[in-house]
Design a protein around this motif. Structure first.
Motif, PDB file in Angstrom:
ATOM      1  N   ALA A 170       0.834  -1.199   0.000  1.00 53.60           N
ATOM      2  CA  ALA A 170       0.000   0.000   0.000  1.00 53.60           C
ATOM      3  C   ALA A 170       0.868   1.247   0.000  1.00 53.60           C
ATOM      4  CB  ALA A 170      -0.903  -0.007   1.230  1.00 53.60           C
ATOM      5  N   PRO A 171       0.382   2.316  -0.596  1.00 54.65           N
ATOM      6  CA  PRO A 171       1.111   3.587  -0.526  1.00 54.65           C
ATOM      7  C   PRO A 171       1.249   4.049   0.926  1.00 54.65           C
ATOM      8  CG  PRO A 171      -0.738   3.723  -2.068  1.00 54.65           C
ATOM      9  CD  PRO A 171      -0.841   2.412  -1.361  1.00 54.65           C
ATOM     10  N   MET A 172       2.240   4.868   1.197  1.00 54.88           N
ATOM     11  CA  MET A 172       2.514   5.325   2.561  1.00 54.88           C
ATOM     12  C   MET A 172       1.336   6.081   3.177  1.00 54.88           C
ATOM     13  SD  MET A 172       5.468   4.281   3.609  1.00 54.88           S
ATOM     14  CE  MET A 172       6.108   5.383   4.830  1.00 54.88           C
ATOM     15  N   ASN A 173       0.531   6.764   2.363  1.00 52.97           N
ATOM     16  CA  ASN A 173      -0.594   7.491   2.940  1.00 52.97           C
ATOM     17  C   ASN A 173      -1.725   6.549   3.368  1.00 52.97           C
ATOM     18  OD1 ASN A 173      -1.295   6.881   0.274  1.00 52.97           O
ATOM     19  ND2 ASN A 173      -2.614   8.659   0.074  1.00 52.97           N
ATOM     20  N   ILE A 174      -1.687   5.302   2.930  1.00 52.06           N
ATOM     21  CA  ILE A 174      -2.671   4.297   3.348  1.00 52.06           C
ATOM     22  C   ILE A 174      -2.107   3.420   4.460  1.00 52.06           C
ATOM     23  CG2 ILE A 174      -3.968   2.251   2.613  1.00 52.06           C
ATOM     24  CD1 ILE A 174      -4.333   3.597  -0.080  1.00 52.06           C
ATOM     25  N   ASN A 175      -0.860   2.976   4.320  1.00 54.12           N
ATOM     26  CA  ASN A 175      -0.223   2.144   5.338  1.00 54.12           C
ATOM     27  C   ASN A 175       1.207   2.637   5.576  1.00 54.12           C
ATOM     28  OD1 ASN A 175       0.873   0.232   6.998  1.00 54.12           O
ATOM     29  ND2 ASN A 175       0.267  -1.528   5.782  1.00 54.12           N
ATOM     30  N   PRO A 176       1.401   3.510   6.566  1.00 52.87           N
ATOM     31  CA  PRO A 176       2.737   4.041   6.844  1.00 52.87           C
ATOM     32  C   PRO A 176       3.692   3.013   7.462  1.00 52.87           C
ATOM     33  CG  PRO A 176       1.145   4.900   8.412  1.00 52.87           C
ATOM     34  CD  PRO A 176       0.377   4.121   7.388  1.00 52.87           C
ATOM     35  N   MET A 177       3.201   1.811   7.719  1.00 51.48           N
ATOM     36  CA  MET A 177       4.054   0.750   8.264  1.00 51.48           C
ATOM     37  C   MET A 177       4.858   0.047   7.168  1.00 51.48           C
ATOM     38  SD  MET A 177       3.799   0.451  11.502  1.00 51.48           S
ATOM     39  CE  MET A 177       2.837   0.246  12.939  1.00 51.48           C
ATOM     40  N   VAL A 178       4.668   0.428   5.933  1.00 48.95           N
ATOM     41  CA  VAL A 178       5.294  -0.195   4.763  1.00 48.95           C
ATOM     42  C   VAL A 178       4.858  -1.663   4.690  1.00 48.95           C
ATOM     43  CG1 VAL A 178       7.416  -0.608   3.462  1.00 48.95           C
ATOM     44  CG2 VAL A 178       7.293   1.336   5.009  1.00 48.95           C
ATOM     45  N   GLY A 179       3.618  -1.838   4.303  1.00 46.23           N
ATOM     46  CA  GLY A 179       3.060  -3.171   4.240  1.00 46.23           C
ATOM     47  C   GLY A 179       1.885  -3.238   3.285  1.00 46.23           C
ATOM     48  N   PRO A 180       1.126  -4.304   3.382  1.00 45.95           N
ATOM     49  CA  PRO A 180       0.009  -4.520   2.464  1.00 45.95           C
ATOM     50  C   PRO A 180      -1.159  -3.583   2.767  1.00 45.95           C
ATOM     51  CG  PRO A 180       0.001  -6.203   4.138  1.00 45.95           C
ATOM     52  CD  PRO A 180       1.251  -5.393   4.354  1.00 45.95           C
ATOM     53  N   TYR A 181      -2.125  -3.595   1.865  1.00 44.15           N
ATOM     54  CA  TYR A 181      -3.351  -2.837   2.091  1.00 44.15           C
ATOM     55  C   TYR A 181      -4.055  -3.385   3.328  1.00 44.15           C
ATOM     56  CZ  TYR A 181      -2.840  -0.568  -2.419  1.00 44.15           C
ATOM     57  OH  TYR A 181      -2.375   0.194  -3.448  1.00 44.15           O
ATOM     58  N   PRO A 182      -4.756  -2.537   4.083  1.00 52.84           N
ATOM     59  CA  PRO A 182      -5.388  -2.976   5.336  1.00 52.84           C
ATOM     60  C   PRO A 182      -6.327  -4.172   5.194  1.00 52.84           C
ATOM     61  CG  PRO A 182      -5.376  -0.592   5.207  1.00 52.84           C
ATOM     62  CD  PRO A 182      -4.891  -1.092   3.879  1.00 52.84           C
ATOM     63  N   ASP A 183      -7.038  -4.278   4.092  1.00 56.30           N
ATOM     64  CA  ASP A 183      -7.960  -5.409   3.936  1.00 56.30           C
ATOM     65  C   ASP A 183      -7.240  -6.739   3.810  1.00 56.30           C
ATOM     66  OD1 ASP A 183      -7.027  -4.592   1.439  1.00 56.30           O
ATOM     67  OD2 ASP A 183      -8.829  -5.269   0.397  1.00 56.30           O
ATOM     68  N   ALA A 184      -5.953  -6.710   3.508  1.00 57.82           N
ATOM     69  CA  ALA A 184      -5.175  -7.949   3.417  1.00 57.82           C
ATOM     70  C   ALA A 184      -5.116  -8.655   4.764  1.00 57.82           C
ATOM     71  CB  ALA A 184      -3.765  -7.657   2.915  1.00 57.82           C
ATOM     72  N   LEU A 185      -5.057  -7.891   5.842  1.00 54.83           N
ATOM     73  CA  LEU A 185      -5.011  -8.500   7.173  1.00 54.83           C
ATOM     74  C   LEU A 185      -6.265  -9.329   7.436  1.00 54.83           C
ATOM     75  CD1 LEU A 185      -3.526  -5.506   9.147  1.00 54.83           C
ATOM     76  CD2 LEU A 185      -2.415  -7.703   8.753  1.00 54.83           C
ATOM     77  N   ASN A 186      -7.411  -8.785   7.084  1.00 54.88           N
ATOM     78  CA  ASN A 186      -8.658  -9.533   7.280  1.00 54.88           C
ATOM     79  C   ASN A 186      -8.683 -10.770   6.387  1.00 54.88           C
ATOM     80  OD1 ASN A 186     -11.201  -9.603   8.709  1.00 54.88           O
ATOM     81  ND2 ASN A 186     -12.147  -9.323   6.715  1.00 54.88           N
ATOM     82  N   TYR A 187      -8.234 -10.622   5.157  1.00 48.86           N
ATOM     83  CA  TYR A 187      -8.201 -11.745   4.215  1.00 48.86           C
ATOM     84  C   TYR A 187      -7.305 -12.863   4.738  1.00 48.86           C
ATOM     85  CZ  TYR A 187      -7.383 -14.350  -0.096  1.00 48.86           C
ATOM     86  OH  TYR A 187      -7.265 -15.347  -1.025  1.00 48.86           O
TER      87      TYR A 187
END
Length: 106
Positions: free
Chosen positions: A24-41
């Motif tokens: 994900a771009p830094m403005n969506i995930n500043p942790m340098v990781g996947p898009y937030p919905d990936a965690l739920n998936y």
């Protein structure tokens, strides 16, 4: 020790999440990781899915999930230091019971 093995598995899971779901771009995930919905998936704790859809495995899988490289790095450093020390002191079986028990209790 198992604590080191868990660290390696967690690194592999984050790498797979980022490969499959993208970074994900830094403005969506500043942790340098996947898009937030990936965690739920990938199995994040979700009370609705646990209770209504009987996805009880979601009580255990979050111990392998991280929001990004910064989150993973911080957790792995602490786990590698403290986890290895406690595993040597308590033994592997006790350490695993406490580690997995903390997953269910969190």
């Amino acid at each position: 020790p198992f604590s080191s093995s868990f660290c390696l598995v967690q690194c592999g899971v984050l790498a797979a999440m980022m490969w499959q779901c993208g970074v994900a771009p830094m403005n969506i995930n500043p942790m340098v990781g996947p898009y937030p919905d990936a965690l739920n998936y990938w199995g994040a704790k979700n009370a609705v899915l646990i209770i209504e859809d009987d996805e009880w495995w979601r009580l255990f899988t979050p111990i392998f999930l991280h929001a990004g490289l910064f989150h993973l790095g911080g957790n792995v450093l602490v786990q590698a230091d403290s986890g290895n020390r406690w595993e040597k002191e308590w033994g592997s079986i006790i350490w695993i019971i406490i580690y997995i028990g903390s997953a269910f209790g969190s």
